[in-house]
Every structure is written in structure tokens, then in C-alpha cells.
Write a protein that holds these residues in place. Structure first.
Motif, PDB file in Angstrom:
ATOM      1  N   GLY A  16       0.809  -1.210   0.000  1.00  0.00           N
ATOM      2  CA  GLY A  16       0.000   0.000   0.000  1.00  0.00           C
ATOM      3  C   GLY A  16       0.844   1.262   0.000  1.00  0.00           C
ATOM      4  O   GLY A  16       0.519   2.246  -0.677  1.00  0.00           O
ATOM      5  N   ASP A  17       1.947   1.253   0.743  1.00  0.00           N
ATOM      6  CA  ASP A  17       2.825   2.430   0.795  1.00  0.00           C
ATOM      7  C   ASP A  17       3.437   2.717  -0.577  1.00  0.00           C
ATOM      8  O   ASP A  17       3.519   3.876  -1.013  1.00  0.00           O
ATOM      9  CB  ASP A  17       3.927   2.214   1.834  1.00  0.00           C
ATOM     10  CG  ASP A  17       3.380   2.203   3.259  1.00  0.00           C
ATOM     11  OD1 ASP A  17       2.326   2.845   3.482  1.00  0.00           O
ATOM     12  OD2 ASP A  17       3.991   1.550   4.118  1.00  0.00           O
ATOM     13  N   GLN A  18       3.886   1.658  -1.257  1.00  0.00           N
ATOM     14  CA  GLN A  18       4.478   1.832  -2.594  1.00  0.00           C
ATOM     15  C   GLN A  18       3.411   2.337  -3.575  1.00  0.00           C
ATOM     16  O   GLN A  18       3.695   3.161  -4.444  1.00  0.00           O
ATOM     17  CB  GLN A  18       5.058   0.501  -3.075  1.00  0.00           C
ATOM     18  CG  GLN A  18       5.868   0.623  -4.360  1.00  0.00           C
ATOM     19  CD  GLN A  18       6.454  -0.704  -4.801  1.00  0.00           C
ATOM     20  OE1 GLN A  18       6.212  -1.742  -4.182  1.00  0.00           O
ATOM     21  NE2 GLN A  18       7.236  -0.662  -5.863  1.00  0.00           N
ATOM     22  N   ALA A  19       2.175   1.846  -3.391  1.00  0.00           N
ATOM     23  CA  ALA A  19       1.085   2.295  -4.263  1.00  0.00           C
ATOM     24  C   ALA A  19       0.818   3.788  -4.083  1.00  0.00           C
ATOM     25  O   ALA A  19       0.588   4.520  -5.063  1.00  0.00           O
ATOM     26  CB  ALA A  19      -0.179   1.495  -3.962  1.00  0.00           C
ATOM     27  N   LEU A  20       0.853   4.272  -2.826  1.00  0.00           N
ATOM     28  CA  LEU A  20       0.627   5.697  -2.579  1.00  0.00           C
ATOM     29  C   LEU A  20       1.676   6.559  -3.263  1.00  0.00           C
ATOM     30  O   LEU A  20       1.370   7.635  -3.802  1.00  0.00           O
ATOM     31  CB  LEU A  20       0.618   5.964  -1.068  1.00  0.00           C
ATOM     32  CG  LEU A  20      -0.617   5.461  -0.296  1.00  0.00           C
ATOM     33  CD1 LEU A  20      -0.415   5.671   1.203  1.00  0.00           C
ATOM     34  CD2 LEU A  20      -1.878   6.176  -0.769  1.00  0.00           C
ATOM     35  N   GLU A  21       2.919   6.115  -3.242  1.00  0.00           N
ATOM     36  CA  GLU A  21       3.987   6.864  -3.912  1.00  0.00           C
ATOM     37  C   GLU A  21       3.728   6.963  -5.410  1.00  0.00           C
ATOM     38  O   GLU A  21       3.899   8.027  -6.027  1.00  0.00           O
ATOM     39  CB  GLU A  21       5.337   6.197  -3.641  1.00  0.00           C
ATOM     40  CG  GLU A  21       5.793   6.301  -2.192  1.00  0.00           C
ATOM     41  CD  GLU A  21       7.134   5.620  -1.966  1.00  0.00           C
ATOM     42  OE1 GLU A  21       7.719   5.147  -2.969  1.00  0.00           O
ATOM     43  OE2 GLU A  21       7.592   5.563  -0.810  1.00  0.00           O
ATOM     44  N   LEU A  22       3.312   5.836  -6.017  1.00  0.00           N
ATOM     45  CA  LEU A  22       3.032   5.843  -7.462  1.00  0.00           C
ATOM     46  C   LEU A  22       1.830   6.729  -7.790  1.00  0.00           C
ATOM     47  O   LEU A  22       1.803   7.412  -8.818  1.00  0.00           O
ATOM     48  CB  LEU A  22       2.789   4.418  -7.953  1.00  0.00           C
ATOM     49  CG  LEU A  22       4.012   3.494  -7.970  1.00  0.00           C
ATOM     50  CD1 LEU A  22       3.604   2.064  -8.288  1.00  0.00           C
ATOM     51  CD2 LEU A  22       5.036   3.987  -8.991  1.00  0.00           C
ATOM     52  N   LEU A  23       0.821   6.728  -6.917  1.00  0.00           N
ATOM     53  CA  LEU A  23      -0.370   7.556  -7.137  1.00  0.00           C
ATOM     54  C   LEU A  23      -0.035   9.042  -7.109  1.00  0.00           C
ATOM     55  O   LEU A  23      -0.664   9.841  -7.810  1.00  0.00           O
ATOM     56  CB  LEU A  23      -1.425   7.237  -6.074  1.00  0.00           C
ATOM     57  CG  LEU A  23      -2.197   5.918  -6.271  1.00  0.00           C
ATOM     58  CD1 LEU A  23      -2.918   5.523  -4.992  1.00  0.00           C
ATOM     59  CD2 LEU A  23      -3.194   6.058  -7.417  1.00  0.00           C
ATOM     60  N   LEU A  24       0.939   9.411  -6.300  1.00  0.00           N
ATOM     61  CA  LEU A  24       1.338  10.818  -6.228  1.00  0.00           C
ATOM     62  C   LEU A  24       2.192  11.233  -7.417  1.00  0.00           C
ATOM     63  O   LEU A  24       2.278  12.414  -7.754  1.00  0.00           O
ATOM     64  CB  LEU A  24       2.093  11.083  -4.921  1.00  0.00           C
ATOM     65  CG  LEU A  24       1.263  10.954  -3.635  1.00  0.00           C
ATOM     66  CD1 LEU A  24       2.156  11.110  -2.410  1.00  0.00           C
ATOM     67  CD2 LEU A  24       0.138  11.987  -3.617  1.00  0.00           C
ATOM     68  N   GLU A  25       2.835  10.272  -8.084  1.00  0.00           N
ATOM     69  CA  GLU A  25       3.722  10.569  -9.215  1.00  0.00           C
ATOM     70  C   GLU A  25       3.002  10.500 -10.557  1.00  0.00           C
ATOM     71  O   GLU A  25       3.430  11.144 -11.522  1.00  0.00           O
ATOM     72  CB  GLU A  25       4.894   9.578  -9.226  1.00  0.00           C
ATOM     73  CG  GLU A  25       5.843   9.719  -8.046  1.00  0.00           C
ATOM     74  CD  GLU A  25       6.903   8.630  -8.044  1.00  0.00           C
ATOM     75  OE1 GLU A  25       6.956   7.854  -9.009  1.00  0.00           O
ATOM     76  OE2 GLU A  25       7.673   8.548  -7.065  1.00  0.00           O
ATOM     77  N   HIS A  26       1.923   9.716 -10.658  1.00  0.00           N
ATOM     78  CA  HIS A  26       1.283   9.456 -11.954  1.00  0.00           C
ATOM     79  C   HIS A  26      -0.204   9.786 -11.907  1.00  0.00           C
ATOM     80  O   HIS A  26      -0.833   9.724 -10.855  1.00  0.00           O
ATOM     81  CB  HIS A  26       1.460   7.980 -12.353  1.00  0.00           C
ATOM     82  CG  HIS A  26       2.892   7.550 -12.481  1.00  0.00           C
ATOM     83  ND1 HIS A  26       3.616   7.688 -13.640  1.00  0.00           N
ATOM     84  CD2 HIS A  26       3.733   6.974 -11.571  1.00  0.00           C
ATOM     85  CE1 HIS A  26       4.836   7.214 -13.453  1.00  0.00           C
ATOM     86  NE2 HIS A  26       4.935   6.775 -12.209  1.00  0.00           N
ATOM     87  N   ASP A  27      -0.728  10.106 -13.077  1.00  0.00           N
ATOM     88  CA  ASP A  27      -2.170  10.290 -13.244  1.00  0.00           C
ATOM     89  C   ASP A  27      -2.760   8.928 -13.585  1.00  0.00           C
ATOM     90  O   ASP A  27      -2.583   8.429 -14.697  1.00  0.00           O
ATOM     91  CB  ASP A  27      -2.435  11.308 -14.361  1.00  0.00           C
ATOM     92  CG  ASP A  27      -3.902  11.653 -14.478  1.00  0.00           C
ATOM     93  OD1 ASP A  27      -4.669  11.307 -13.563  1.00  0.00           O
ATOM     94  OD2 ASP A  27      -4.298  12.260 -15.504  1.00  0.00           O
ATOM     95  N   VAL A  28      -3.467   8.314 -12.642  1.00  0.00           N
ATOM     96  CA  VAL A  28      -3.915   6.924 -12.778  1.00  0.00           C
ATOM     97  C   VAL A  28      -5.380   6.883 -13.191  1.00  0.00           C
ATOM     98  O   VAL A  28      -6.234   7.565 -12.608  1.00  0.00           O
ATOM     99  CB  VAL A  28      -3.710   6.160 -11.447  1.00  0.00           C
ATOM    100  CG1 VAL A  28      -4.313   4.770 -11.515  1.00  0.00           C
ATOM    101  CG2 VAL A  28      -2.219   6.089 -11.134  1.00  0.00           C
ATOM    102  N   ALA A  29      -5.671   6.062 -14.218  1.00  0.00           N
ATOM    103  CA  ALA A  29      -7.036   5.924 -14.720  1.00  0.00           C
ATOM    104  C   ALA A  29      -7.813   4.858 -13.976  1.00  0.00           C
ATOM    105  O   ALA A  29      -9.049   4.910 -13.921  1.00  0.00           O
ATOM    106  CB  ALA A  29      -7.012   5.597 -16.216  1.00  0.00           C
ATOM    107  N   LEU A  30      -7.143   3.853 -13.395  1.00  0.00           N
ATOM    108  CA  LEU A  30      -7.807   2.762 -12.687  1.00  0.00           C
ATOM    109  C   LEU A  30      -6.807   2.104 -11.740  1.00  0.00           C
ATOM    110  O   LEU A  30      -5.655   1.889 -12.112  1.00  0.00           O
ATOM    111  CB  LEU A  30      -8.341   1.718 -13.675  1.00  0.00           C
ATOM    112  CG  LEU A  30      -8.955   0.445 -13.083  1.00  0.00           C
ATOM    113  CD1 LEU A  30     -10.220   0.770 -12.295  1.00  0.00           C
ATOM    114  CD2 LEU A  30      -9.243  -0.580 -14.173  1.00  0.00           C
ATOM    115  N   ALA A  31      -7.276   1.800 -10.514  1.00  0.00           N
ATOM    116  CA  ALA A  31      -6.439   1.069  -9.557  1.00  0.00           C
ATOM    117  C   ALA A  31      -7.071  -0.302  -9.293  1.00  0.00           C
ATOM    118  O   ALA A  31      -8.241  -0.374  -8.879  1.00  0.00           O
ATOM    119  CB  ALA A  31      -6.310   1.854  -8.258  1.00  0.00           C
TER     120      ALA A  31
END
Length: 513
Positions: free
Chosen positions: A36-51
Motif C-alpha cells: 500500500g505504501d508503494q502504491a501511494l507513492e506511485l499515485l502521487l507521481e502518476h495520473d492513474v485511470a484505474l487502480a
């Protein structure tokens, strides 16, 4: 369009590899997180269309990750599909998942077609969102451009009103003075002043028409191989009154060799004259203006330099735009609509050349440079032959003046009488034929913009009568573009004069008749 990013979150590497293999397709960027922590970092760096988030993970589980995403402005709108081996039919469990922010669930083991169909929906939704955003940005840019165009239009109209009033005010004042004291000691000086202001007023209108014709591609260049010194001589003669009026010193440097260009001598002289006029307008009294012509490789370089008010660095690329005037220069300008430099660029580019502006800054003068392709000298330069021609013996002519404006008709008649002719005025095109049969004119001065029956129709009617088949008919009109002259010729006119008609031009035409 940028790639669409999906975020895959699972603590097991083999599950991530499996999801990646099932979802791989063109235009899709797959981001993978093992926690979950790694996912939060990626969410802050990228514009995500679907998780796609696994529910059962050590540390931060899927529901907790989703709740954190809902609490962040950047990630709260990212759609979430929970991937779980749990019982998705349990209503309490599903309610907890929806409350955490889920839009859907996928049961493990995953059915490939189900996963792909759900992913395709979000892929297309994001693509559509990108398109809408791009269209919104484009509409925003268009709205800003329209807003800017509207602002520039308002500025131009204000400038136009100001510049037209400048020559109109002394004309009005001069008329008032002459009406009160027509034989005063300074009557001749006042008339000369009024003549200069009228010439200035006509020049403003001509500049507007020239810009319009060039912009619409309606100017045809009459190109010949011409000497650069002839072009310069004509330009200087045209600008000399404005330069001398400001008390400026003009220096001219020409090369010893004769330089030739392929071009329209009138239009090239007009472009250089506009640069000289610009230098004279924006240089304080008793300034220095330098005109330098040189051979620069395969080009002829014409540089106009002054020690005037200069140009701010942020405006040097804009001075050739239509209706552009620098705010600080408005007080120094001696009249103009901000179209002179735009016309210079258009005319020069029509000749395959270029023009640029340079200034070290406000108060440090300006330099404008025109570059034109150089041409080879003609093998046999044609020399104009000047022959003395005997003037035809003068004969007073009867002139029928047809104009719906009585003031114009009467003043034209006064001008005709002043050069030795007589006239009769008619203010309706439909009455012109009857008046002509009675008056039997030698010449017909005919307006184009007549109500009811226009000048073209009246001229054709005259040409249809044997009595007037060969009578000289002169168009005198406010319509002065090339197409207007073509229409006049087609209708049967012999000459085309554009209002206001100078006395010298009228006299020249009648001398030829």
C-alpha cells in the motif's frame, strides 16, 4: 494523446505478473506496487485511470489504502476495483468495500475476459476524458484569443477615432477661420495647412485599404528588375516632408556598385518609406536617422536606424503585428494606426524577403532591417525616354456630374469650373439619361454608389444609346479596390477616380480628354 496508466497493487509478485500479462495492450502503461505504501507513492507521481487493488495485503490492506486515496485531493477520484479471493457475495463485505471507494469487485481466480472487459471500460472512459480535457483546453485558448482580439479591436477603434480626429480638427478650425475672414493675411497658410491635413487623412484610409488588400491576396505585384538606388530615391522623396518636419538629420549610405532586385518598385519604395516614417514619428526632434544599403551575400540589406524612443525587449517580436502600438510610444507618435510595420512585413514577404526589428531597449533607438533576394543586372537596361509633348489645345468641356450627394456634386462642379469647364449636376441615376439627352455633355462624371440604379447600371444604359456610345465616362467613387476598377471597366467606364479626387488628378484626366 498520452498513455493511460493502470495501477496494479498486490503483495504477490506472481499475481502482478499475471495481471500484467492479461492487461497488456497498446496505449496502456501498467504501474505495479507490492504494498500500500508503494502504491501511494506511485499515485502521487502518476495520473492513474484505474487502480486494481488486492484486499488482503500485509501492513496497509486494500480497504485502508482506498480510504487514504479518498482522503487525498489528487487521488480521491481514481476508480478502484478490488481483487479478492474472499466471498464477494457477502453483502456486509461488499458494503465495506463500496464505503471504502470501490466501483467494482473481481473474484479470484480471475476470469481473463471479465478482467479485460472491465479494464476496457475504464481505458475508454479515460481516453474520452483526455479528449474532453484537450477540447476544453483548446476552447479555453480560443476564448482567450477571442478576448485578446476583442481587446485589440477596441484599442484599434479608439486609435482610429483619435487619428481621424487629428486631421479633422484643424480642417474644422481652418474652415471656421476662413468663413469669418476669407481674405485674411494668413488665408493662404491656412489653406496649405488644410491641404496637408486632407492628404494625411487620405493616407490613413489608403493604409487601411492596402493592408486589407494584401491580407486577402488582392494585390498583384508588377515585378521588374529594378535598381535599388531608384527604389531608395523614391522612398526618401516620399518620407522627406515628415523627416524634415521633425528637424531630423537623414544620412544615406549606398554601395558603389549598382544593386538590382526583382520586385515592384512602387511597393518596395512604400515599404522602405514606411520604415523611414516610423523612425521620424518615434524619434524626438532633431534626431538622427540613418539609411544604409549593402550587399549581404545573395541578398540586399536595407537598414533604417534611429536614435529614438526604442523598443522594449518583449515587444520586438510583436511590432509587425496588425494594430500593434507600444503604450509608451503613443504620446510620441505623430499619427498612425499601428498598421505601417504590418504592411512592411507583408510587402517584403511577398517579394521573398524578410524584415526584423532590433533595439537595445527604451530610449536607445531602433534598427529595422529588410533583406531582399538580389537579382542579376539586366543585359540591356531599359532607359526611360523623356520626350517633350505638345499640350493639346485647350477646349472647354460640358460635364454632367451624377452624384446622389449634392455637396460632392457641387464641389466637383466648382473644381471643373476652376479649370475652365462647365457642368450640370444630377443626383439620381435614373434621371441621368434624360438630363444627358437635354444637356448633351462632352464628359460624364458618374458616381458608383447611387441609390436605386447604381453607377454600373447607369453606365451600361449610356453605352446602350448610340448618342453616348463613345462619350468619355469617368467613375468617381469611394470604391477604389482592384475589383472595383475591374467592374468599372466591364461596365464601360473609361477612367476610375477614387474619392476624394484631387484637383491635380482631375485636371490631368481632363487635359488628356
Amino acid at each position: 494523446m498520452s498513455k493511460v496508466s493502470f495501477l496494479l497493487v498486490d503483495d504477490l509478485e506472481e499475481n502482478l505478473i499475471s495481471l500484467e500479462a492479461l492487461l497488456r495492450r497498446d496505449g496502456l502503461n501498467l504501474l505495479k506496487a507490492r504494498s500500500g505504501d508503494q502504491a501511494l507513492e506511485l499515485l502521487l507521481e502518476h495520473d492513474v485511470a484505474l487502480a486494481l487493488i488486492d484486499v488482503q495485503m500485509p501492513g496497509l490492506n486494500g480497504f485502508e489504502l482506498a480510504e487514504l486515496m479518498r482522503g487525498n485531493e489528487r487521488t480521491r477520484r481514481v476508480p478502484i476495483i478490488f481483487v479478492t479471493a474472499g466471498n464477494t457475495s457477502d453483502s456486509r463485505w461488499r458494503f465495506q468495500g463500496y464505503e471504502a471507494g470501490a466501483v467494482d469487485f473481481i473474484q479470484k481466480p480471475i476470469e481473463p475476459d471479465v478482467l479485460r472487459s472491465k479494464a476496457e471500460v475504464f481505458f475508454e472512459l479515460y481516453r474520452q476524458r483526455q479528449q474532453i480535457a484537450a477540447q476544453r483546453d483548446e476552447l479555453q485558448q480560443q476564448a482567450e484569443a477571442l478576448k485578446d482580439a476583442d481587446r485589440r479591436k477596441d484599442e484599434f477603434l479608439a486609435t482610429l477615432a483619435h487619428e481621424l480626429r487629428n486631421p479633422l480638427a484643424p480642417l474644422r478650425n481652418g474652415l471656421d477661420i476662413l468663413q469669418r475672414n476669407p481674405g485674411g493675411a494668413n488665408a493662404a497658410e491656412i489653406r496649405n495647412m488644410m491641404d496637408r491635413q486632407l492628404v494625411h487623412l487620405v493616407r490613413l484610409i489608403d493604409d487601411l485599404l492596402d493592408v486589407s488588400r494584401v491580407s486577402q491576396g488582392k494585390i498583384e505585384l508588377r515585378k521588374n528588375t529594378v535598381r535599388m538606388d531608384d527604389i531608395i530615391r523614391t522612398a526618401v522623396e516620399s518620407s522627406r516632408p515628415l523627416i524634415d518636419g521633425g528637424g531630423h538629420k537623414l544620412t544615406i549610405a549606398m554601395p558603389s556598385d549598382v544593386l538590382w532586385v526583382d520586385g515592384d518598385q512602387v511597393r518596395l519604395s512604400q515599404a522602405i518609406s514606411n520604415l523611414l516614417n516610423n523612425a521620424a514619428k518615434y524619434t524626438p526632434e532633431d534626431g538622427l536617422i540613418d539609411l544604409h544599403v549593402s550587399h549581404d551575400g545573395e541578398q540586399v540589406a536595407i537598414r533604417v536606424t534611429d536614435n529614438g524612443v526604442g523598443i522594449p525587449s518583449d515587444m520586438q517580436s510583436k511590432v509587425f503585428h496588425m494594430f500593434t502600438q507600444i503604450d509608451d510610444h503613443l504620446q510620441r507618435s505623430q499619427g498612425g494606426l499601428g498598421i505601417g510595420l504590418a504592411l512592411v512585413r507583408q510587402l517584403v514577404e511577398m517579394h521573398g524577403g524578410s524584415v526584423d526589428a532590433y533595439s537595445s531597449g527604451p530610449g536607445k533607438g531602433s534598427r529595422f532591417t529588410i533583406r531582399l533576394p538580389m537579382a542579376a543586372a539586366p543585359e540591356q537596361p531599359q532607359v526611360a525616354l523623356h520626350q517633350n509633348q505638345e499640350m493639346a489645345s485647350f477646349r472647354s468641356l460640358k460635364v454632367l456630374v451624377v452624384d446622389d450627394n449634392p455637396i460632392i456634386a457641387d464641389t466637383l462642379g466648382m473644381m471643373l469650373e476652376d479649370i475652365g469647364h462647365e457642368f450640370e449636376a444630377v443626383h439620381d441615376g435614373r434621371e441621368a439619361l434624360d438630363a444627358a439627352r437635354h444637356y448633351r455633355p462632352d464628359v460624364i462624371l458618374l458616381d458608383i454608389g447611387l441609390p436605386g440604379m447604381n453607377g454600373y447600371e447607369v453606365c451600361k444604359a449610356f453605352r446602350g444609346e448610340p448618342e453616348f456610345e463613345h462619350t468619355p465616362i469617368i467613375a468617381q467613387t469611394g470604391w477604389g479596390q482592384d475589383r472595383d476598377k475591374e467592374l468599372a471597366t466591364e461596365a464601360g467606364f473609361d477612367f476610375h477616380l477614387t474619392k476624394p479626387v484631387p484637383l491635380e488628378q482631375l485636371q490631368k484626366v481632363f487635359a488628356g480628354l
